[in-house]
Design an enzyme around this catalytic site. Structure first.
Site, PDB file in Angstrom:
ATOM      1  N   SER A 146       0.547   0.831   6.272  1.00 36.22           N
ATOM      2  CA  SER A 146      -0.507   0.308   5.403  1.00 36.22           C
ATOM      3  C   SER A 146      -1.096   1.458   4.611  1.00 36.22           C
ATOM      4  O   SER A 146      -1.124   2.612   5.091  1.00 36.22           O
ATOM      5  CB  SER A 146      -1.616  -0.354   6.230  1.00 36.22           C
ATOM      6  OG  SER A 146      -2.747  -0.652   5.423  1.00 36.22           O
ATOM      7  N   TYR A 159      -7.628   0.240  13.182  1.00 35.10           N
ATOM      8  CA  TYR A 159      -6.449  -0.086  12.375  1.00 35.10           C
ATOM      9  C   TYR A 159      -6.001   1.129  11.569  1.00 35.10           C
ATOM     10  O   TYR A 159      -4.812   1.464  11.537  1.00 35.10           O
ATOM     11  CB  TYR A 159      -6.790  -1.256  11.455  1.00 35.10           C
ATOM     12  CG  TYR A 159      -5.615  -1.766  10.646  1.00 35.10           C
ATOM     13  CD1 TYR A 159      -4.629  -2.548  11.233  1.00 35.10           C
ATOM     14  CD2 TYR A 159      -5.503  -1.456   9.289  1.00 35.10           C
ATOM     15  CE1 TYR A 159      -3.550  -3.017  10.490  1.00 35.10           C
ATOM     16  CE2 TYR A 159      -4.434  -1.928   8.542  1.00 35.10           C
ATOM     17  CZ  TYR A 159      -3.460  -2.702   9.141  1.00 35.10           C
ATOM     18  OH  TYR A 159      -2.397  -3.158   8.404  1.00 35.10           O
TER      19      TYR A 159
END
Length: 256
Positions: A146, A159
């Site tokens: 990501s 995350y």
């Protein structure tokens, strides 16, 4: 006409929004697939849609953070198709994605779950996929990471940390096992719009803020954008690409 992945044996670990697109593109490119997800019904539906004969796309239940489950999907690929050429690790936990607080407010059970799936799970997949690929003369590992791995944000710290760890693991694999024929790369998506977003209410401002940051304003990314790059990285056409993180984000990030 043969596709980019003609007769390569590929594992897609993690279906859903992006993963369904990966499986479809890789099957269309001629790969023989083993696809796995926690949602066994979804896995079966995707496999049936792609290959009604059941000969080229095999579904199986997969918990990517469980070593026995990962060992089983790798064994299924090797036992059925006699080798393993690549794996795309695509599952994720975003348990802290919409929590408003920072690290001071982070519930440790949420942190532990994100790291268990996104860090430990990726390690387990690499640990079990690399040996049979080496035995077969080499192969390619692709991680779905990501842009959060290197874009700072005031929330979702677990995350972000887990995605940065995935990039460190990717680079380790490329350096340590490259001389044995293993390539490793990561795809770092931005906002990739898929069917799950149609089923949920996005937090206020997220869509408009993302569009404002993109250099490509005409649309958001979709799973096909990620799958197209994944197909290249898993293919012989990508055989001189390793140790790279490539963003698919419409120009949100500018990186050398």
């Amino acid at each position: 006409m043969a596709g980019l992945l003609n007769d390569k044996v590929i594992i897609v670990a993690g279906l859903g929004g992006i993963g369904n697109g990966l499986a479809k593109r890789y099957a269309d490119e001629g790969a023989r697939l083993v696809i796995g997800d926690l949602d066994a019904d979804l896995t079966t539906r995707v496999a049936t849609d792609l290959d009604a004969s059941g000969e080229r796309v095999l579904p199986t239940a997969l918990d990517g953070a469980d070593e026995g489950s990962v060992a089983s999907i790798v064994a299924l690929a090797v036992d059925t198709f006699s080798r393993l050429d690549g794996i795309h690790v695509n599952f994720t936990s975003a348990a802290d994605a919409y929590l408003p607080g920072g690290v001071v407010d982070m519930p440790l059970d949420v942190f532990d779950d994100v790291m268990r799936v996104n860090t430990r799970g990726f390690v387990i997949c690499a640990k079990h996929a690399i040996p049979p690929m080496i035995d077969g003369g080499g192969g390619s590992i692709v991680f779905t990471a990501s842009i959060d791995a290197y874009n700072g944000a005031g929330t979702r710290v677990a995350y972000q940390m887990s995605k940065a760890a995935e990039l460190a693991l990717m680079r380790h694999i490329a350096r340590r096992y490259g001389p044995k024929g293993i390539r490793a790369n990561a795809i770092a998506p931005g906002l990739i719009w898929h069917y799950k977003f149609d089923e949920m209410t996005m937090p206020d401002g997220v869509v408009d803020q993302t569009r404002a940051r993109q250099m490509i304003k005409s649309r958001f990314g979709n799973p096909d954008d990620v799958a197209a790059l994944g197909a290249l990285l898993l293919s012989d056409d990508g055989s001189f690409i390793t140790a790279q993180t490539i963003s698919v984000d419409g120009g949100v990030t500018f990186r050398p």
